[in-house]
Design a protein around this motif. Structure first.
Motif, mmCIF file in Angstrom:
data_model
loop_
_atom_site.group_PDB
_atom_site.id
_atom_site.type_symbol
_atom_site.label_atom_id
_atom_site.label_comp_id
_atom_site.label_asym_id
_atom_site.label_seq_id
_atom_site.Cartn_x
_atom_site.Cartn_y
_atom_site.Cartn_z
ATOM 1 N N LEU A 1 0.837 -1.192 0.000
ATOM 2 C CA LEU A 1 0.000 0.000 0.000
ATOM 3 C C LEU A 1 0.875 1.246 0.000
ATOM 4 O O LEU A 1 1.756 1.395 0.849
ATOM 5 N N VAL A 2 0.624 2.141 -0.946
ATOM 6 C CA VAL A 2 1.323 3.429 -0.999
ATOM 7 C C VAL A 2 0.400 4.496 -0.409
ATOM 8 O O VAL A 2 -0.707 4.714 -0.902
ATOM 9 N N PHE B 1 -0.893 3.818 8.050
ATOM 10 C CA PHE B 1 -0.372 2.613 8.699
ATOM 11 C C PHE B 1 -1.515 1.764 9.250
ATOM 12 O O PHE B 1 -1.520 0.542 9.102
ATOM 13 N N ARG B 2 -2.462 2.425 9.916
ATOM 14 C CA ARG B 2 -3.590 1.696 10.495
ATOM 15 C C ARG B 2 -4.401 0.992 9.423
ATOM 16 O O ARG B 2 -4.767 -0.183 9.578
ATOM 17 N N HIS B 3 -4.648 1.678 8.325
ATOM 18 C CA HIS B 3 -5.385 1.062 7.218
ATOM 19 C C HIS B 3 -4.601 -0.120 6.664
ATOM 20 O O HIS B 3 -5.184 -1.186 6.409
ATOM 21 N N HIS C 1 5.655 -3.650 15.435
ATOM 22 C CA HIS C 1 6.606 -3.768 16.544
ATOM 23 C C HIS C 1 6.971 -2.434 17.184
ATOM 24 O O HIS C 1 7.056 -2.337 18.408
ATOM 25 N N VAL C 2 7.214 -1.395 16.381
ATOM 26 C CA VAL C 2 7.773 -0.157 16.946
ATOM 27 C C VAL C 2 6.713 0.802 17.479
ATOM 28 O O VAL C 2 7.059 1.847 18.035
ATOM 29 N N ASP C 3 5.439 0.484 17.307
ATOM 30 C CA ASP C 3 4.334 1.298 17.818
ATOM 31 C C ASP C 3 4.433 2.755 17.361
ATOM 32 O O ASP C 3 4.605 3.672 18.170
ATOM 33 N N PRO C 4 4.294 3.008 16.071
ATOM 34 C CA PRO C 4 4.335 4.395 15.590
ATOM 35 C C PRO C 4 3.185 5.242 16.128
ATOM 36 O O PRO C 4 3.264 6.471 16.136
#
Length: 243
Positions: free
Chosen positions: A5-6, A77-79, A169-172
């Motif tokens: 996904l872009v 990111f969530r999508h 993993h990094v929890d953005p």
């Protein structure tokens, strides 16, 4: 092929959004596009919505107000995570990030967890910028690299590809910075976690249509954010190295 996904954050990009999204989709068959539009008054979102009727690989997330670049990345990111994409890419919607480099980013993911389109590795560069902007960008990257002790050469590039496991993993979503601040802290968290980061050269070209959203306030905010980040520990745990 892995579903990728872009994410294209937009605000008043009516001149660029359709030509760029078409070029992105033509770059690789596994790519899909999510436009995250911050209620652009120039009709950017309406153009994308109309295009979606004939382009099944194009998506639109319409937000009601200008909420900032960092939150647009997070929405993308969530999508990407919720919809099961294996990779999530980010890039500017003004053609400063040329879609022709997308295959290089994707190819680099065979050996890395994150790929960055870099102006500061051999073969990379900047076009159409005056000397003072080049100097400011070079200083910002050196400042960030030294304070955060990073090996990445281009810490403020928004042209990136992330593996799904990195985002999980990094929890953005706990990052409070936006714009450059978000990009700098994100690469800091990724590197501190032990993920493999690669850089591929790009030629960054200043926009020819539309108006830049970067201002001095954002630059100073990023500088202070980096300084604060340098004195705290990354809120992540290290992962096993790739084979």
């Amino acid at each position: 092929m892995m579903r990728s996904l872009v994410v294209l954050p937009t605000y008043n990009e009516a001149e660029n959004v359709l030509p760029l999204s078409r070029a992105v989709l033509a770059a690789a068959p596994e790519l899909e596009v999510l436009v995250v539009d911050d209620g652009s008054p120039d009709g950017t979102g309406a153009l994308v919505e109309k295009e979606m009727a004939t382009q099944p690989r194009l998506r639109l997330l319409q937000r009601g107000a200008k909420l900032g670049l960092g939150t647009a990345y997070l929405a993308g990111f969530r999508h990407g995570i919720d919809q099961g994409y294996e990779r999530v890419l980010t890039m500017d919607c003004d053609f400063s990030h040329d879609p022709r480099y997308l295959p290089d980013l994707l190819a680099g993911m065979a050996d890395h967890d994150v790929m960055i389109g870099s102006r500061y590795v051999p073969g990379g560069g900047i076009a159409n910028w005056p000397l003072h902007r080049r100097a400011l960008s070079a200083f910002a990257n050196s400042y960030t690299r030294v304070l955060l002790r990073l090996a990445v050469k281009d810490c403020t590039s928004g042209y990136r590809c992330y593996a799904r496991r990195v985002l999980e993993h990094v929890d953005p979503f706990s990052i409070r910075g936006s714009g450059y601040s978000f990009l700098e802290e994100m690469v800091w968290r990724v590197e501190r976690s032990g993920f493999a980061i690669g850089e591929t050269p790009i030629l960054f070209v200043d926009r020819t249509r539309g108006t830049s959203k970067i201002n001095r306030k954002e630059i100073w905010r990023a500088a202070w954010h980096v300084l604060g980040t340098a004195f705290r520990r990354a809120p992540v745990t290290r992962i096993p190295r790739r084979d």
